[in-house]
Motif scaffolding. Structure first.
Motif, PDB file in Angstrom:
ATOM      1  N   LYS A  23      17.276  38.859 -11.251  1.00 14.17           N
ATOM      2  CA  LYS A  23      16.429  37.915 -10.537  1.00 14.17           C
ATOM      3  C   LYS A  23      16.662  38.045  -9.041  1.00 14.17           C
ATOM      4  N   CYS A  24      15.845  37.364  -8.252  1.00 16.24           N
ATOM      5  CA  CYS A  24      16.052  37.289  -6.805  1.00 16.24           C
ATOM      6  C   CYS A  24      15.479  35.966  -6.326  1.00 16.24           C
ATOM      7  N   ILE A  25      15.886  35.581  -5.145  1.00 21.98           N
ATOM      8  CA  ILE A  25      15.367  34.372  -4.508  1.00 21.98           C
ATOM      9  C   ILE A  25      14.741  34.777  -3.190  1.00 21.98           C
ATOM     10  N   SER A  26      13.443  34.569  -3.070  1.00 27.40           N
ATOM     11  CA  SER A  26      12.712  34.909  -1.857  1.00 27.40           C
ATOM     12  C   SER A  26      12.286  33.624  -1.154  1.00 27.40           C
ATOM     13  N   THR A  27      12.572  33.542   0.121  1.00 25.91           N
ATOM     14  CA  THR A  27      12.234  32.361   0.909  1.00 25.91           C
ATOM     15  C   THR A  27      11.132  32.709   1.894  1.00 25.91           C
ATOM     16  N   ILE A  28      10.023  31.970   1.843  1.00 24.82           N
ATOM     17  CA  ILE A  28       8.917  32.168   2.772  1.00 24.82           C
ATOM     18  C   ILE A  28       8.547  30.819   3.355  1.00 24.82           C
ATOM     19  N   ASP A  29       8.451  30.772   4.676  1.00 22.41           N
ATOM     20  CA  ASP A  29       8.194  29.510   5.377  1.00 22.41           C
ATOM     21  C   ASP A  29       9.199  28.434   4.960  1.00 22.41           C
ATOM     22  N   ASP A  30      10.445  28.856   4.829  1.00 22.99           N
ATOM     23  CA  ASP A  30      11.567  27.955   4.518  1.00 22.99           C
ATOM     24  C   ASP A  30      11.508  27.362   3.116  1.00 22.99           C
ATOM     25  N   VAL A  31      10.682  27.922   2.247  1.00 26.22           N
ATOM     26  CA  VAL A  31      10.588  27.438   0.869  1.00 26.22           C
ATOM     27  C   VAL A  31      11.124  28.520  -0.073  1.00 26.22           C
ATOM     28  N   PRO A  32      12.270  28.292  -0.742  1.00 27.59           N
ATOM     29  CA  PRO A  32      12.818  29.303  -1.654  1.00 27.59           C
ATOM     30  C   PRO A  32      12.074  29.331  -2.985  1.00 27.59           C
ATOM     31  N   VAL A  33      11.808  30.531  -3.483  1.00 24.85           N
ATOM     32  CA  VAL A  33      11.150  30.709  -4.779  1.00 24.85           C
ATOM     33  C   VAL A  33      11.988  31.690  -5.591  1.00 24.85           C
ATOM     34  N   GLU A  34      12.300  31.347  -6.818  1.00 18.62           N
ATOM     35  CA  GLU A  34      13.087  32.232  -7.675  1.00 18.62           C
ATOM     36  C   GLU A  34      12.162  33.137  -8.483  1.00 18.62           C
ATOM     37  N   PHE A  35      12.437  34.420  -8.431  1.00 20.85           N
ATOM     38  CA  PHE A  35      11.687  35.418  -9.179  1.00 20.85           C
ATOM     39  C   PHE A  35      12.575  35.968 -10.291  1.00 20.85           C
ATOM     40  N   GLN A  36      12.020  36.044 -11.503  1.00 20.64           N
ATOM     41  CA  GLN A  36      12.746  36.572 -12.643  1.00 20.64           C
ATOM     42  C   GLN A  36      12.303  38.013 -12.926  1.00 20.64           C
ATOM     43  N   GLN A  37      13.032  38.666 -13.815  1.00 18.63           N
ATOM     44  CA  GLN A  37      12.704  40.034 -14.198  1.00 18.63           C
ATOM     45  C   GLN A  37      11.237  40.147 -14.616  1.00 18.63           C
ATOM     46  N   GLY A  38      10.533  41.118 -14.032  1.00 17.30           N
ATOM     47  CA  GLY A  38       9.124  41.335 -14.344  1.00 17.30           C
ATOM     48  C   GLY A  38       8.159  40.690 -13.380  1.00 17.30           C
TER      49      GLY A  38
END
Length: 265
Positions: A23-38
């Motif tokens: 997984k990864c955590i991407s932050t855009i405009d100070d809002v973190p979003v967690e991305f899972q496999q796929g």
């Protein structure tokens, strides 16, 4: 590949990333979003973002798309009535756009992950055929994401009669030369206010902005693929005066129609 953690940044490229494992955590405009496999994320050049991979086993594949490469790919896609083309067009040319990213969850994609893996294999070959094959893969990749995005929006109905946003946009695109908000409302049996609010809520654009985008997309096609006169073009794409068309075109693309034709034909 994405490093363990980076700092907020943006750049001149479109950025696409695919979570291959973990997984990864991407932050855009100070809002973190967690991305899972796929999962897949697509960011415009205006998106200020940063990313971190919490664990050592997390693998994220990163694809950067140059603006000039996008220009070529965009012209191949512009014949299709899809919303991701509008996303690219806004991100590339519209300085006032608030649309900075699109997220595709694993269950929303079809063959896009396989195409990304094939692009990596092809990139490593680095032979005389490599760039042409990568460009073809890019068209396939963006087209597949466009299909996923459009299918997702097609399940967003209005409150009455279950009318999807894609039906409205398809109708606008088919009648872009003459359609008005009043005619659109009458066609789908809603008030102009309801139709207008629905379009803006689901696309982030007003009816007028949406209509102008379709007209300019078709203008780009005529400029790059035909020799139609610049005097005849405005009326063909729905403008009554050449001066109005050229002002809108230059405001959006930062060049005149003649310059655009010279650069892309």
């Amino acid at each position: 590949m994405i490093k363990r953690q980076d700092i907020p940044h943006n750049h001149e490229f479109f950025e696409l990333f695919y979570v291959y494992s973990g997984k990864c955590i991407s932050t855009i405009d100070d809002v973190p979003v967690e991305f899972q496999q796929g999962d897949i994320g697509l960011y415009s050049p205006k998106a200020v973002h940063c990313m971190k991979t919490p664990d050592d086993g997390d693998v994220v594949i990163n694809v950067l798309i140059r603006k000039n490469l996008f220009d070529q790919t965009f012209l191949n896609m512009a014949d299709d009535n899809d919303l991701i083309t509008g996303f690219f067009m806004d991100a590339l040319y519209n300085p006032n756009s608030n649309q900075k990213h699109v997220i595709f969850k694993r269950e929303q994609t079809t063959i896009a992950p396989s195409i990304i893996i094939q692009m990596i294999y092809e990139y490593q070959k680095n032979d005389v055929f490599c760039q042409n094959i990568l460009s073809a893969y890019l068209v396939c990749l963006l087209s597949d994401l466009a299909r996923s995005y459009t299918n997702r929006l097609s399940h967003v109905p209005m409150h009455r009669n279950n009318l999807p946003i894609t039906s409205l946009l398809s109708y606008i695109n088919e009648h872009y030369q003459t359609i008005t908000l009043e005619e659109l409302a009458e066609q789908f049996h809603y008030s102009t206010r309801t139709i207008s609010n629905f379009i803006q809520r689901e696309t982030g654009k007003t009816f007028r902005e949406t209509l102008q985008n379709y007209r300019l997309v078709h203008a780009c096609q005529y400029l790059s693929k035909t020799d139609i006169s610049l005097n005849d073009l405005p009326e063909l794409v729905g403008y009554s005066q050449r001066s109005t068309f050229e002002r809108a075109f230059k405001e959006y693309f930062h060049c005149t129609p003649a310059q655009y034709r010279k650069n892309h034909q």
